[in-house]
Write an enzyme that holds these catalytic residues in place. Structure first.
Site, mmCIF file in Angstrom:
data_model
loop_
_atom_site.group_PDB
_atom_site.id
_atom_site.type_symbol
_atom_site.label_atom_id
_atom_site.label_comp_id
_atom_site.label_asym_id
_atom_site.label_seq_id
_atom_site.Cartn_x
_atom_site.Cartn_y
_atom_site.Cartn_z
ATOM 1 N N ASN A 186 -9.681 8.226 -0.526
ATOM 2 C CA ASN A 186 -9.343 6.823 -0.285
ATOM 3 C C ASN A 186 -7.832 6.699 -0.442
ATOM 4 O O ASN A 186 -7.305 6.737 -1.555
ATOM 5 C CB ASN A 186 -10.077 5.927 -1.294
ATOM 6 C CG ASN A 186 -9.682 4.459 -1.140
ATOM 7 O OD1 ASN A 186 -8.963 4.091 -0.206
ATOM 8 N ND2 ASN A 186 -10.149 3.623 -2.060
ATOM 9 N N LYS A 210 -5.945 4.206 0.172
ATOM 10 C CA LYS A 210 -5.489 2.853 -0.190
ATOM 11 C C LYS A 210 -4.305 2.454 0.716
ATOM 12 O O LYS A 210 -4.373 2.688 1.911
ATOM 13 C CB LYS A 210 -5.170 2.782 -1.686
ATOM 14 C CG LYS A 210 -6.377 3.263 -2.512
ATOM 15 C CD LYS A 210 -6.294 2.989 -3.967
ATOM 16 C CE LYS A 210 -7.561 3.530 -4.640
ATOM 17 N NZ LYS A 210 -7.613 3.272 -6.078
ATOM 18 N N HIS A 236 -14.931 -2.108 -2.580
ATOM 19 C CA HIS A 236 -14.076 -1.456 -3.592
ATOM 20 C C HIS A 236 -13.648 -2.508 -4.626
ATOM 21 O O HIS A 236 -13.360 -3.643 -4.277
ATOM 22 C CB HIS A 236 -12.855 -0.824 -2.931
ATOM 23 C CG HIS A 236 -12.149 0.108 -3.850
ATOM 24 N ND1 HIS A 236 -11.321 -0.341 -4.859
ATOM 25 C CD2 HIS A 236 -12.184 1.461 -3.963
ATOM 26 C CE1 HIS A 236 -10.869 0.702 -5.538
ATOM 27 N NE2 HIS A 236 -11.376 1.809 -5.019
ATOM 28 N N GLU A 276 -10.992 -3.024 -6.121
ATOM 29 C CA GLU A 276 -9.676 -3.645 -5.896
ATOM 30 C C GLU A 276 -9.807 -4.842 -4.951
ATOM 31 O O GLU A 276 -9.112 -5.841 -5.097
ATOM 32 C CB GLU A 276 -8.688 -2.601 -5.349
ATOM 33 C CG GLU A 276 -8.273 -1.629 -6.440
ATOM 34 C CD GLU A 276 -7.788 -0.285 -5.937
ATOM 35 O OE1 GLU A 276 -7.627 -0.110 -4.721
ATOM 36 O OE2 GLU A 276 -7.589 0.603 -6.794
ATOM 37 N N GLU A 294 -18.102 4.061 -9.021
ATOM 38 C CA GLU A 294 -16.715 4.048 -9.500
ATOM 39 C C GLU A 294 -16.618 3.077 -10.670
ATOM 40 O O GLU A 294 -16.431 1.871 -10.456
ATOM 41 C CB GLU A 294 -15.771 3.565 -8.395
ATOM 42 C CG GLU A 294 -15.648 4.485 -7.226
ATOM 43 C CD GLU A 294 -14.300 4.332 -6.530
ATOM 44 O OE1 GLU A 294 -13.627 5.350 -6.365
ATOM 45 O OE2 GLU A 294 -13.915 3.210 -6.170
ATOM 46 N N GLY A 345 -7.866 4.960 -11.658
ATOM 47 C CA GLY A 345 -6.424 5.045 -11.908
ATOM 48 C C GLY A 345 -6.019 5.056 -13.378
ATOM 49 O O GLY A 345 -4.853 4.872 -13.705
ATOM 50 N N SER A 375 -10.212 8.589 -11.240
ATOM 51 C CA SER A 375 -9.322 9.510 -11.982
ATOM 52 C C SER A 375 -9.625 10.990 -11.778
ATOM 53 O O SER A 375 -9.379 11.807 -12.674
ATOM 54 C CB SER A 375 -9.336 9.175 -13.485
ATOM 55 O OG SER A 375 -8.702 7.936 -13.699
HETATM 56 P P1 13P Z 1 -8.188 7.144 -8.533
HETATM 57 O O1 13P Z 1 -8.756 8.472 -8.111
HETATM 58 O O2 13P Z 1 -6.734 7.009 -8.264
HETATM 59 O O3 13P Z 1 -8.590 6.787 -9.925
HETATM 60 O O4 13P Z 1 -8.864 6.040 -7.572
HETATM 61 C C1 13P Z 1 -10.219 6.062 -7.398
HETATM 62 C C2 13P Z 1 -10.564 5.121 -6.311
HETATM 63 O O5 13P Z 1 -10.315 3.945 -6.412
HETATM 64 C C3 13P Z 1 -11.186 5.690 -5.102
HETATM 65 O O6 13P Z 1 -11.749 4.700 -4.319
#
Ligand code: 13P
Length: 247
Positions: free
Chosen positions: A7, A9, A92, A94, A164, A170, A210
Site C-alpha cells: 500500500n 499511500k 483503510h 486512515e 490491520e 506505522g 509495521s
Molecule cells: P505500515 O506498514 O507503514 O505500518 O502501514 C500499514 C498499512 O497501513 C498498510 O495498509
C-alpha cells in the site's frame, strides 16, 4: 503461495513509479507469491504497461461510494479497472479517520467494486482502546458484518480481509503470534457463522501493520494467514522485493 500487497499511500509519482518498477520487477521475477501493488491512481496507467505479462497485479487505494459522475475529486470502479487495477483497498483506517468513512460506506464501495469486476482488500482492525478493554473481537465482528452486508457467499472469493490493528499501523508495534492467530481465527469464525464453514476456511486473510523485511519472518509459522499488507516498507523496492521473496 502467499499474497504480498504493497500500500503505497500518497507516495510515488508516475515518474517515480517507473523507476521503482525497473528495480522491483527484476528482483521479484519468478516468485511464486502473488504480488499486488496498490499505487496512487495517477500511477496506475504507467504501471499497467510496465507490469503487463508479469506476475505483478495492481490495485487502487479507494473507490467512490456512489457511481454517479457528479462527485468532484473521487474515483470510480470503471476508472480504476481501465487504469489497470484488479484490486481496490476499501476501509483503510486512515480513510475512516480522515474522511469519516464507516462500515456502511465500505459496504457501498464493495458492491460498486464488484459491479466493476474489481477484487476488494477490506481493511479491518481494532483501535488501542478496543484492544485494552478486550473489545477487539466484538469490534472485528461488527466491522466485518456491516461491511459485508448483502454480499453473497460466492462473492467472497473476490474479497481479501486485511487485518490491520490500528495501533500497529506505522507505530513499530506488532501483535504477538498468539494475538495475531487469535484475531485471524476470530475473523474466520465471523465468516463461518455468517456464511459457511467452507467460506470461513477459504476466505483470504492478510496481516498489515509495521511489517518490514526483518520482522515479517516471525509470522511465517502461522498457517492461518494468507499473506501480508505492507505500508512503509514497500516504498523501498529492494526491501519490498526481499519481503516478497522471503515469505
Ligand atoms: P505500515 O506498514 O507503514 O505500518 O502501514 C500499514 C498499512 O497501513 C498498510 O495498509
Amino acid at each position: 503461495m502467499r499474497k504480498v500487497i504493497g500500500n503505497f499511500k500518497m507516495h510515488q509519482t508516475p515518474t517515480q513509479t517507473k523507476e521503482y518498477l525497473l528495480q522491483f520487477m527484476s528482483k521479484v521475477d519468478g516468485t511464486k507469491n502473488e504480488v499486488v501493488l496498490c499505487l496512487p491512481a495517477t500511477s496506475l496507467t504507467t504501471a499497467k504497461y510496465m507490469v503487463s505479462g508479469s506476475n505483478i497485479k495492481l490495485g487502487g487505494q479507494n473507490i467512490c461510494d456512489d457511481d454517479h459522475a457528479k462527485t468532484t475529486g473521487e474515483i470510480s470502479g470503471d476508472m480504476l479497472k481501465d487504469a489497470g487495477a484488479e484490486y481496490v483497498i476499501v476501509g483503510h483506517s486512515e480513510r475512516r479517520t480522515k474522511f469519516k468513512e464507516n462500515f456502511r460506506t465500505n459496504n457501498k464501495k464493495i458492491k460498486l467494486a464488484f459491479k466493476n469486476r474489481l477484487k476488494v482488500i477490506l481493511c479491518v482492525g481494532e483501535n488501542l482502546t478496543e484492544r485494552n478493554t478486550l473489545k477487539m473481537l466484538e469490534s472485528l465482528k461488527i466491522q466485518i458484518e456491516e461491511s459485508l452486508k448483502g454480499i453473497y457467499e460466492n462473492e467472497l472469493e473476490r474479497v481479501v480481509i486485511a487485518y490491520e490493528p490500528i495501533w500497529a499501523i506505522g507505530s513499530g508495534k506488532l501483535p504477538t503470534n498468539k494475538e495475531l492467530d487469535r484475531a485471524v481465527k476470530a475473523i474466520r469464525k465471523v465468516i463461518t457463522d455468517d456464511f459457511s464453514e467452507k467460506a470461513g476456511q477459504s476466505i483470504q486473510i492478510v496481516y498489515g501493520g509495521s511489517l518490514d523485511a526483518k520482522n515479517v519472518n516471525q509470522y511465517l509459522k502461522l498457517n492461518t494467514i494468507n499473506g501480508f499488507l505492507v505500508g512503509g516498507s514497500c516504498l523501498d523496492p529492494l526491501e519490498f522485493a526481499t519481503i516478497v521473496k522471503e515469505v
